[in-house]
Write a protein that holds these residues in place. Sequence first.
Motif, PDB file in Angstrom:
ATOM      1  N   VAL A  62      11.915   2.648   0.414  1.00  0.00           N
ATOM      2  CA  VAL A  62      11.597   1.243   0.713  1.00  0.00           C
ATOM      3  C   VAL A  62      11.200   0.497  -0.551  1.00  0.00           C
ATOM      4  CG1 VAL A  62      10.069  -0.284   2.007  1.00  0.00           C
ATOM      5  CG2 VAL A  62      10.950   1.783   3.087  1.00  0.00           C
ATOM      6  N   LEU A  63      10.345   1.111  -1.388  1.00  0.00           N
ATOM      7  CA  LEU A  63       9.922   0.461  -2.624  1.00  0.00           C
ATOM      8  C   LEU A  63      11.107   0.229  -3.560  1.00  0.00           C
ATOM      9  CD1 LEU A  63       7.613  -0.585  -4.376  1.00  0.00           C
ATOM     10  CD2 LEU A  63       7.332   1.736  -5.272  1.00  0.00           C
ATOM     11  N   ALA A  64      11.989   1.217  -3.658  1.00  0.00           N
ATOM     12  CA  ALA A  64      13.163   1.057  -4.524  1.00  0.00           C
ATOM     13  C   ALA A  64      14.056  -0.079  -4.045  1.00  0.00           C
ATOM     14  CB  ALA A  64      13.948   2.371  -4.577  1.00  0.00           C
ATOM     15  N   PHE A  65      14.264  -0.201  -2.745  1.00  0.00           N
ATOM     16  CA  PHE A  65      15.101  -1.274  -2.215  1.00  0.00           C
ATOM     17  C   PHE A  65      14.443  -2.639  -2.415  1.00  0.00           C
ATOM     18  CE2 PHE A  65      17.311   2.040   0.358  1.00  0.00           C
ATOM     19  CZ  PHE A  65      18.606   1.736  -0.062  1.00  0.00           C
ATOM     20  N   VAL A  66      13.121  -2.715  -2.229  1.00  0.00           N
ATOM     21  CA  VAL A  66      12.427  -3.992  -2.442  1.00  0.00           C
ATOM     22  C   VAL A  66      12.548  -4.430  -3.900  1.00  0.00           C
ATOM     23  CG1 VAL A  66      10.147  -5.094  -2.469  1.00  0.00           C
ATOM     24  CG2 VAL A  66      10.840  -3.721  -0.511  1.00  0.00           C
ATOM     25  N   ALA A  95       6.261  -5.454  -2.183  1.00  0.00           N
ATOM     26  CA  ALA A  95       6.208  -4.411  -3.208  1.00  0.00           C
ATOM     27  C   ALA A  95       4.798  -3.835  -3.340  1.00  0.00           C
ATOM     28  CB  ALA A  95       6.680  -4.979  -4.545  1.00  0.00           C
ATOM     29  N   VAL A  96       3.775  -4.684  -3.263  1.00  0.00           N
ATOM     30  CA  VAL A  96       2.390  -4.206  -3.372  1.00  0.00           C
ATOM     31  C   VAL A  96       2.031  -3.306  -2.197  1.00  0.00           C
ATOM     32  CG1 VAL A  96      -0.020  -4.934  -3.297  1.00  0.00           C
ATOM     33  CG2 VAL A  96       1.591  -6.123  -4.796  1.00  0.00           C
ATOM     34  N   LEU A  97       2.387  -3.730  -0.970  1.00  0.00           N
ATOM     35  CA  LEU A  97       2.050  -2.930   0.210  1.00  0.00           C
ATOM     36  C   LEU A  97       2.761  -1.577   0.188  1.00  0.00           C
ATOM     37  CD1 LEU A  97       2.085  -5.676   3.006  1.00  0.00           C
ATOM     38  CD2 LEU A  97       0.111  -4.601   1.930  1.00  0.00           C
ATOM     39  N   VAL A  98       4.048  -1.589  -0.110  1.00  0.00           N
ATOM     40  CA  VAL A  98       4.801  -0.327  -0.130  1.00  0.00           C
ATOM     41  C   VAL A  98       4.347   0.544  -1.304  1.00  0.00           C
ATOM     42  CG1 VAL A  98       7.090   0.709  -0.238  1.00  0.00           C
ATOM     43  CG2 VAL A  98       6.759  -1.425   0.998  1.00  0.00           C
ATOM     44  N   GLY A  99       4.047  -0.089  -2.442  1.00  0.00           N
ATOM     45  CA  GLY A  99       3.542   0.679  -3.588  1.00  0.00           C
ATOM     46  C   GLY A  99       2.209   1.346  -3.283  1.00  0.00           C
ATOM     47  N   LEU A 102       2.950   4.330  -1.127  1.00  0.00           N
ATOM     48  CA  LEU A 102       3.480   5.439  -1.920  1.00  0.00           C
ATOM     49  C   LEU A 102       2.385   6.092  -2.757  1.00  0.00           C
ATOM     50  CD1 LEU A 102       5.871   7.092  -3.021  1.00  0.00           C
ATOM     51  CD2 LEU A 102       6.251   5.260  -4.690  1.00  0.00           C
ATOM     52  N   LEU A 103       1.541   5.281  -3.394  1.00  0.00           N
ATOM     53  CA  LEU A 103       0.494   5.836  -4.253  1.00  0.00           C
ATOM     54  C   LEU A 103      -0.523   6.630  -3.443  1.00  0.00           C
ATOM     55  CD1 LEU A 103      -0.720   6.044  -7.063  1.00  0.00           C
ATOM     56  CD2 LEU A 103      -1.908   3.874  -6.647  1.00  0.00           C
ATOM     57  N   SER A 104      -0.919   6.121  -2.269  1.00  0.00           N
ATOM     58  CA  SER A 104      -1.875   6.858  -1.436  1.00  0.00           C
ATOM     59  C   SER A 104      -1.268   8.164  -0.937  1.00  0.00           C
ATOM     60  CB  SER A 104      -2.315   5.994  -0.257  1.00  0.00           C
ATOM     61  OG  SER A 104      -1.203   5.659   0.569  1.00  0.00           O
ATOM     62  N   THR A 105       0.032   8.175  -0.662  1.00  0.00           N
ATOM     63  CA  THR A 105       0.692   9.415  -0.244  1.00  0.00           C
ATOM     64  C   THR A 105       0.664  10.462  -1.359  1.00  0.00           C
ATOM     65  OG1 THR A 105       2.172   8.173   1.227  1.00  0.00           O
ATOM     66  CG2 THR A 105       2.850  10.396   0.619  1.00  0.00           C
ATOM     67  N   VAL A 106       0.932  10.026  -2.587  1.00  0.00           N
ATOM     68  CA  VAL A 106       0.919  10.949  -3.727  1.00  0.00           C
ATOM     69  C   VAL A 106      -0.499  11.480  -3.974  1.00  0.00           C
ATOM     70  CG1 VAL A 106       1.307  11.131  -6.212  1.00  0.00           C
ATOM     71  CG2 VAL A 106       2.942   9.902  -4.790  1.00  0.00           C
ATOM     72  N   VAL A 107      -1.504  10.597  -3.887  1.00  0.00           N
ATOM     73  CA  VAL A 107      -2.895  11.020  -4.100  1.00  0.00           C
ATOM     74  C   VAL A 107      -3.319  12.033  -3.040  1.00  0.00           C
ATOM     75  CG1 VAL A 107      -5.294  10.244  -4.048  1.00  0.00           C
ATOM     76  CG2 VAL A 107      -3.580   8.938  -5.316  1.00  0.00           C
ATOM     77  N   THR A 108      -2.985  11.756  -1.779  1.00  0.00           N
ATOM     78  CA  THR A 108      -3.331  12.677  -0.698  1.00  0.00           C
ATOM     79  C   THR A 108      -2.654  14.030  -0.889  1.00  0.00           C
ATOM     80  OG1 THR A 108      -3.598  10.831   0.836  1.00  0.00           O
ATOM     81  CG2 THR A 108      -3.285  13.017   1.804  1.00  0.00           C
ATOM     82  N   PHE A 109      -1.396  14.014  -1.284  1.00  0.00           N
ATOM     83  CA  PHE A 109      -0.681  15.271  -1.535  1.00  0.00           C
ATOM     84  C   PHE A 109      -1.344  16.066  -2.652  1.00  0.00           C
ATOM     85  CE2 PHE A 109       2.482  17.601  -4.037  1.00  0.00           C
ATOM     86  CZ  PHE A 109       2.992  18.453  -3.069  1.00  0.00           C
ATOM     87  N   GLY A 110      -1.714  15.386  -3.737  1.00  0.00           N
ATOM     88  CA  GLY A 110      -2.357  16.082  -4.847  1.00  0.00           C
ATOM     89  C   GLY A 110      -3.693  16.685  -4.455  1.00  0.00           C
ATOM     90  N   MET A 111      -4.492  15.942  -3.685  1.00  0.00           N
ATOM     91  CA  MET A 111      -5.780  16.469  -3.245  1.00  0.00           C
ATOM     92  C   MET A 111      -5.601  17.656  -2.299  1.00  0.00           C
ATOM     93  SD  MET A 111      -8.355  14.936  -4.631  1.00  0.00           S
ATOM     94  CE  MET A 111      -8.836  13.411  -5.465  1.00  0.00           C
ATOM     95  N   GLU A 112      -4.633  17.577  -1.398  1.00  0.00           N
ATOM     96  CA  GLU A 112      -4.389  18.688  -0.482  1.00  0.00           C
ATOM     97  C   GLU A 112      -3.938  19.933  -1.233  1.00  0.00           C
ATOM     98  OE1 GLU A 112      -1.637  17.407   2.448  1.00  0.00           O
ATOM     99  OE2 GLU A 112      -3.081  16.127   3.512  1.00  0.00           O
ATOM    100  N   ARG A 113      -3.083  19.772  -2.233  1.00  0.00           N
ATOM    101  CA  ARG A 113      -2.658  20.921  -3.030  1.00  0.00           C
ATOM    102  C   ARG A 113      -3.848  21.536  -3.773  1.00  0.00           C
ATOM    103  NH1 ARG A 113       1.654  23.845  -2.565  1.00  0.00           N
ATOM    104  NH2 ARG A 113       1.434  24.330  -4.784  1.00  0.00           N
ATOM    105  N   LEU A 114      -4.735  20.678  -4.276  1.00  0.00           N
ATOM    106  CA  LEU A 114      -5.906  21.184  -4.982  1.00  0.00           C
ATOM    107  C   LEU A 114      -6.827  21.946  -4.041  1.00  0.00           C
ATOM    108  CD1 LEU A 114      -7.359  21.249  -7.696  1.00  0.00           C
ATOM    109  CD2 LEU A 114      -8.465  19.091  -7.088  1.00  0.00           C
TER     110      LEU A 114
END
Length: 365
Positions: A62-66, A95-99, A102-114
Amino acid sequence: MASVAEFELEWNAWIGTLIAAVVAIAIVAAIVISARFIAGRARGRSAWIADLERRIRIPGMVLAFVIAVWIVCAANAPATLPWWQVLERVLLIAAVLVGAWLLSTVVTFGMERLMQYDSRKDATSPEARRRKTQLTIMNRLVVVLIAVIAVGVVLIAVIAVGVVLFSFPEVRAVGTSILASAGVISVIAGLAAQSTLGNLIAGVQIAFTNSIRVGDVVVIEGEWGTIGEINLSYVVVYIWDERRLILPCTYFTTTPVETWTRRSEKIIGTVYMDLDWRVPVDAVREKFMEIVTASPLWDQRSANVLVTGSEGGYVTVRFKISAANSDDQWDLRCLVREKIVTWLQQEHPEALPVTRVAMEDRPAG
């Protein structure tokens, strides 16, 4: 003839916009397909890459298309139109909302992996539970911070859209409505955030003062349970009978809480019995040690039998037993109570509590 030439010029400009849009879509699709192919090839060696690709697939697309639409419109015919400033702000908001998504998804993934990496080394100790609690709170705090920043940027963009629309006489009323709505929303959000902010501060305080942790065994409001979730605004206590007790974070900063796993999961429990004065204490003590020694629930730290009271026509016998955790301690207490009662019924019924009534003969007449 001039109008025909102008029409052909505008048409050619829109054809260029359409071609640029198709090329942009093709590029985005190629990037998405390549990312999925690389993730699929790496799945056998690094499962986390495939997991990350699966999570960011939709927000990333979605972010790439926007962004692609934004670039195409800014470089072609739409940028020359009067309503381009409004469209540009709308694309900025998207773009701000989708960004932020995306950023919160990456942060959550990193914390879960840790947290997964940390739990593989140690998952049950108080220190491990403390780290898990702090990482969970940090993850949610970062996500909330991202959301607040995104909402602030969106609100500014909405105000900018209202200002732009206000400059056009034809849609001035729409611009005025947008500006008024933005002001009202800001006031309402400020008022609603007061209690939320208090719970937010309490949640951060809980995480970093180590007062309670995920997995702690607690007694709250007369209920025995386990701390299951610590969020930024509330805490979920898993009650032993599968009920859930939800309390605001401020409860744990203003109310005393009984915890059984502050430093260690080891715990000592007691069983009290009111028995007759004729109870053979030495035999009871011997039977008690036989029971706890044969049970795998006893951690061999502490076990004894003492007479702690002798009032009301009974003697109170206390059985003290230790266990590795609260679950084992509960089961061991039930086992001792059941075994001792059964043994007394069979071997020493005279030790069971009785009520004595003294009958006095009165002289006749």
